[in-house]
Motif scaffolding. Structure first.
Motif, PDB file in Angstrom:
ATOM      1  N   TYR A 152       0.834  -1.206   0.000  1.00 42.20           N
ATOM      2  CA  TYR A 152       0.000   0.000   0.000  1.00 42.20           C
ATOM      3  C   TYR A 152       0.871   1.260   0.000  1.00 42.20           C
ATOM      4  CZ  TYR A 152      -4.128   2.801   1.068  1.00 42.20           C
ATOM      5  OH  TYR A 152      -5.162   3.704   1.015  1.00 42.20           O
ATOM      6  N   SER A 153       0.596   2.172  -0.922  1.00 36.78           N
ATOM      7  CA  SER A 153       1.426   3.370  -1.082  1.00 36.78           C
ATOM      8  C   SER A 153       0.991   4.468  -0.112  1.00 36.78           C
ATOM      9  CB  SER A 153       1.355   3.875  -2.522  1.00 36.78           C
ATOM     10  OG  SER A 153       1.911   2.936  -3.403  1.00 36.78           O
ATOM     11  N   LEU A 154       1.365   4.328   1.141  1.00 39.02           N
ATOM     12  CA  LEU A 154       1.088   5.359   2.143  1.00 39.02           C
ATOM     13  C   LEU A 154       2.250   6.343   2.126  1.00 39.02           C
ATOM     14  CD1 LEU A 154      -1.012   6.082   4.331  1.00 39.02           C
ATOM     15  CD2 LEU A 154       0.472   4.916   5.972  1.00 39.02           C
ATOM     16  N   PRO A 155       2.005   7.605   1.774  1.00 37.15           N
ATOM     17  CA  PRO A 155       3.099   8.572   1.615  1.00 37.15           C
ATOM     18  C   PRO A 155       4.003   8.654   2.837  1.00 37.15           C
ATOM     19  CG  PRO A 155       1.038   9.500   0.814  1.00 37.15           C
ATOM     20  CD  PRO A 155       0.690   8.213   1.491  1.00 37.15           C
ATOM     21  N   GLY A 156       5.306   8.704   2.577  1.00 41.28           N
ATOM     22  CA  GLY A 156       6.287   8.909   3.628  1.00 41.28           C
ATOM     23  C   GLY A 156       6.661   7.674   4.416  1.00 41.28           C
ATOM     24  N   THR A 157       6.257   6.480   3.948  1.00 44.25           N
ATOM     25  CA  THR A 157       6.557   5.250   4.690  1.00 44.25           C
ATOM     26  C   THR A 157       7.185   4.221   3.760  1.00 44.25           C
ATOM     27  OG1 THR A 157       4.385   4.256   4.255  1.00 44.25           O
ATOM     28  CG2 THR A 157       4.588   5.630   6.229  1.00 44.25           C
ATOM     29  N   THR A 158       7.843   3.227   4.366  1.00 41.99           N
ATOM     30  CA  THR A 158       8.414   2.103   3.643  1.00 41.99           C
ATOM     31  C   THR A 158       7.671   0.834   4.038  1.00 41.99           C
ATOM     32  OG1 THR A 158      10.039   1.627   5.375  1.00 41.99           O
ATOM     33  CG2 THR A 158      10.682   3.220   3.671  1.00 41.99           C
ATOM     34  N   PRO A 159       7.785  -0.255   3.249  1.00 44.63           N
ATOM     35  CA  PRO A 159       7.072  -1.490   3.592  1.00 44.63           C
ATOM     36  C   PRO A 159       7.383  -2.008   4.997  1.00 44.63           C
ATOM     37  CG  PRO A 159       7.849  -1.613   1.339  1.00 44.63           C
ATOM     38  CD  PRO A 159       8.430  -0.349   1.923  1.00 44.63           C
ATOM     39  N   VAL A 160       8.664  -2.074   5.356  1.00 46.29           N
ATOM     40  CA  VAL A 160       9.004  -2.617   6.669  1.00 46.29           C
ATOM     41  C   VAL A 160       8.502  -1.699   7.780  1.00 46.29           C
ATOM     42  CG1 VAL A 160      11.304  -1.551   6.849  1.00 46.29           C
ATOM     43  CG2 VAL A 160      10.844  -3.719   8.010  1.00 46.29           C
ATOM     44  N   GLN A 161       8.470  -0.373   7.528  1.00 54.25           N
ATOM     45  CA  GLN A 161       7.954   0.545   8.534  1.00 54.25           C
ATOM     46  C   GLN A 161       6.452   0.354   8.722  1.00 54.25           C
ATOM     47  OE1 GLN A 161       8.154   4.721   7.548  1.00 54.25           O
ATOM     48  NE2 GLN A 161       8.261   5.341   9.686  1.00 54.25           N
ATOM     49  N   ARG A 162       5.712   0.196   7.621  1.00 53.25           N
ATOM     50  CA  ARG A 162       4.265  -0.024   7.735  1.00 53.25           C
ATOM     51  C   ARG A 162       3.979  -1.345   8.439  1.00 53.25           C
ATOM     52  NH1 ARG A 162       4.625   2.075   2.479  1.00 53.25           N
ATOM     53  NH2 ARG A 162       4.468   0.002   1.516  1.00 53.25           N
ATOM     54  N   MET A 163       4.789  -2.378   8.141  1.00 55.13           N
ATOM     55  CA  MET A 163       4.615  -3.650   8.840  1.00 55.13           C
ATOM     56  C   MET A 163       4.857  -3.492  10.336  1.00 55.13           C
ATOM     57  SD  MET A 163       3.616  -6.067   6.828  1.00 55.13           S
ATOM     58  CE  MET A 163       3.940  -7.440   7.939  1.00 55.13           C
ATOM     59  N   ASN A 164       5.865  -2.702  10.700  1.00 58.95           N
ATOM     60  CA  ASN A 164       6.151  -2.488  12.120  1.00 58.95           C
ATOM     61  C   ASN A 164       5.042  -1.708  12.808  1.00 58.95           C
ATOM     62  OD1 ASN A 164       8.562  -3.901  12.167  1.00 58.95           O
ATOM     63  ND2 ASN A 164       9.808  -2.111  11.692  1.00 58.95           N
ATOM     64  N   ILE A 165       4.408  -0.773  12.081  1.00 56.73           N
ATOM     65  CA  ILE A 165       3.309   0.001  12.666  1.00 56.73           C
ATOM     66  C   ILE A 165       2.125  -0.909  12.992  1.00 56.73           C
ATOM     67  CG2 ILE A 165       1.562   1.761  12.188  1.00 56.73           C
ATOM     68  CD1 ILE A 165       3.721   3.256  10.568  1.00 56.73           C
ATOM     69  N   VAL A 166       1.697  -1.727  12.014  1.00 59.09           N
ATOM     70  CA  VAL A 166       0.544  -2.590  12.269  1.00 59.09           C
ATOM     71  C   VAL A 166       0.893  -3.673  13.290  1.00 59.09           C
ATOM     72  CG1 VAL A 166      -0.509  -2.172  10.016  1.00 59.09           C
ATOM     73  CG2 VAL A 166       1.043  -4.096  10.286  1.00 59.09           C
ATOM     74  N   CYS A 167       2.139  -4.126  13.281  1.00 59.12           N
ATOM     75  CA  CYS A 167       2.556  -5.126  14.270  1.00 59.12           C
ATOM     76  C   CYS A 167       2.607  -4.518  15.676  1.00 59.12           C
ATOM     77  CB  CYS A 167       3.921  -5.707  13.901  1.00 59.12           C
ATOM     78  SG  CYS A 167       3.872  -6.883  12.522  1.00 59.12           S
ATOM     79  N   ALA A 168       2.943  -3.219  15.770  1.00 55.97           N
ATOM     80  CA  ALA A 168       2.947  -2.550  17.073  1.00 55.97           C
ATOM     81  C   ALA A 168       1.536  -2.493  17.641  1.00 55.97           C
ATOM     82  CB  ALA A 168       3.526  -1.146  16.938  1.00 55.97           C
ATOM     83  N   VAL A 169       0.565  -2.149  16.794  1.00 59.96           N
ATOM     84  CA  VAL A 169      -0.830  -2.119  17.243  1.00 59.96           C
ATOM     85  C   VAL A 169      -1.299  -3.528  17.578  1.00 59.96           C
ATOM     86  CG1 VAL A 169      -3.188  -1.537  16.570  1.00 59.96           C
ATOM     87  CG2 VAL A 169      -1.297  -0.027  15.931  1.00 59.96           C
ATOM     88  N   ASN A 170      -0.861  -4.512  16.788  1.00 61.19           N
ATOM     89  CA  ASN A 170      -1.152  -5.906  17.085  1.00 61.19           C
ATOM     90  C   ASN A 170      -0.651  -6.267  18.485  1.00 61.19           C
ATOM     91  OD1 ASN A 170       0.199  -8.836  17.014  1.00 61.19           O
ATOM     92  ND2 ASN A 170      -1.600  -8.905  15.684  1.00 61.19           N
ATOM     93  N   SER A 171       0.528  -5.751  18.835  1.00 61.62           N
ATOM     94  CA  SER A 171       1.114  -6.055  20.139  1.00 61.62           C
ATOM     95  C   SER A 171       0.377  -5.385  21.288  1.00 61.62           C
ATOM     96  CB  SER A 171       2.586  -5.629  20.162  1.00 61.62           C
ATOM     97  OG  SER A 171       3.376  -6.545  19.432  1.00 61.62           O
ATOM     98  N   VAL A 172      -0.284  -4.258  21.004  1.00 63.83           N
ATOM     99  CA  VAL A 172      -1.134  -3.659  22.036  1.00 63.83           C
ATOM    100  C   VAL A 172      -2.224  -4.662  22.415  1.00 63.83           C
ATOM    101  CG1 VAL A 172      -2.754  -1.804  22.571  1.00 63.83           C
ATOM    102  CG2 VAL A 172      -0.679  -1.298  21.272  1.00 63.83           C
TER     103      VAL A 172
END
Length: 450
Positions: A152-172
């Protein structure tokens, strides 16, 4: 996705991130039921008690092995959104089976199966069926979310960064789950007072929440992403298994999830054994702690610290958009091998749960490396990749069998050490993209504006 649609690009990402929270929450809820189920359902077992207890996680992750590839096929035929809604429907069914297991056990207490000298109620087997459906739903949801977030082309992010964001919320979700099991489902009662009847209402309410989530998701936009799935006019000329770095990535994730889940669900059982044996296992001199009015025992606290460490690690790394996943994975798996080895030798569970910090971003690293350059093979790759999550079924049960054989949990953590070493080997040698077609697809895959 074109520039004019940037104003709405955040909505699908937010929806999928919230659903990833649900996946993490319910995955850990399922694992945290091992301790209570050992008391509520398996009080009349002895010889197979640890093995039967860990089967709860086994059947959850069996759903990944059996049905992950189905998710990839659904995406190719029906798209991301329809597959997402189907997965939420399966999750609702799993939660209702959890509630049914409670009702059957309370309504028909004599209905049981004899396994040698052990007596197991029918409600336990219904719970296992619910666990299988929950694992299936989690697999289907991740088959949708992982490739979608990565591409997904979310401006200002990279694939591994987006994966880390959703994984962080997953960890919550994984972090608050032990509180939910201890303080809501079982209302903070002592472990020996846990009863099956306490399951029914919480799981019916949770099923209702998932139905509501599905309704909201049905109304939200979830646009397709070009170049990530097979379409009617674009048949794939080769098997996705022919990509070496993906096939080895499936193996790596098999061992990763085995290590992650083994610590997350079996540290409770190890702690319960130590407490039963009268070993010193306190938190700053306390047998229990109270957080927001809820009394949390040491076993649940250990699990919370482990999953909380994963949450902290993912939150920290989600702030970085320039991270080499291969180098990071080499460091994390090397450190993880040392930490788990020391914790096992010292029989120190507080040191053991600190490995959660190291486990936190291994998933994102392995997934990013495994699907690198796969282009239109990505949706199918995500399906077969999720089959590797079956490691979460194998290794916790293997630990339970070894614990029953040895009569102790201490040296069973060597299983996790082996898992760390296999992941290290993937980071050092297995993740290299050597296939010419995959190398070409790296340039055809969706780009990141950031």
């Amino acid at each position: 996705m074109n520039q004019s649609s940037r104003r709405s690009t955040m909505a699908p990402f937010v929806v999928l991130t919230f659903i990833y929270f649900i996946v993490g929450f319910l995955t850990t809820v399922n694992g945290q039921f091992q301790g209570p189920m050992k008391v509520a359902f398996l009080s009349r077992t002895d010889e197979l008690r640890n093995t039967l207890t860990t089967l709860i996680s086994f059947f959850f992750f069996l759903g990944y092995l059996v049905n992950s590839s189905t998710g990839g096929k659904w995406i190719d035929r029906r798209g991301y959104k329809t597959t997402l809604l189907r997965a939420l429907g399966v999750m609702t069914g799993g939660l209702l089976l959890y509630a049914l297991s409670s009702w059957i056990t309370v309504r028909f207490p004599a209905a049981a199966v004899e396994l040698g000298s052990d007596v197991v109620p029918w409600g336990y087997f219904i719970f296992l069926a619910g666990s299988f459906l929950m694992g299936t739903s989690a697999a289907l949801l991740q088959v949708v979310i992982n490739p979608y977030v990565a591409a997904y082309s979310l401006p200002g992010t990279t694939p591994v960064q987006r994966m880390n964001i959703v994984c962080a919320v997953n960890s919550v979700g994984t972090t608050v789950a032990p509180f939910f099991v201890t303080g809501v489902v079982f209302a903070g009662v002592a472990m020996e007072m846990v009863a099956p009847g306490q399951l029914m209402v919480p799981f019916i309410v949770m099923a209702g929440c998932i139905v509501l989530t599905a309704g909201v998701s049905a109304m939200m936009p979830l646009p397709d992403i070009e170049g990530t799935r097979e379409t009617g006019d674009s048949r794939l000329p080769r098997s996705v298994w022919s990509f070496r770095h993906l096939a080895l990535g499936v193996m790596a994730i098999f061992f990763y999830v085995g290590a992650e889940v083994s610590v997350g669900v079996n540290v409770n059982l190890h702690a319960m054994q130590m407490i039963e044996q009268g070993d010193e296992l306190k938190f700053f001199g306390l047998d229990n702690i109270v957080i927001s009015g809820l009394q949390l025992g040491i076993p649940a606290l250990l699990a919370t610290l482990y999953w909380g460490g994963m949450m902290v690690g993912r939150l920290v790394f989600s702030c970085f958009n320039k991270v080499d996943p291969r180098r990071l994975l080499i460091f994390l798996t090397s450190a993880g091998t040392v930490v788990v080895g020391l914790a096992m030798v010292a029989d120190n569970l507080w040191l053991l749960v600190s490995v959660g910090l190291l486990h936190s971003v291994m998933w994102g690293c392995i997934f990013t490396l495994a699907v690198a350059g796969l282009g239109r093979y990505t949706s199918k790759a995500s399906g077969v990749f999720m089959m590797g999550v079956f490691g979460g079924a194998v290794f916790p049960v293997l630990q339970g069998i070894i614990a029953d054989a040895l009569g102790d949990w201490q040296w069973t953590w060597s299983v996790v050490v082996v898992c760390e070493l296999v992941m290290l080997a993937y980071a050092l040698w297995g993740c290299a993209v050597k296939d010419p077609e995959a190398l070409d697809n790296i340039h055809l895959a969706p780009s990141d504006p950031g």
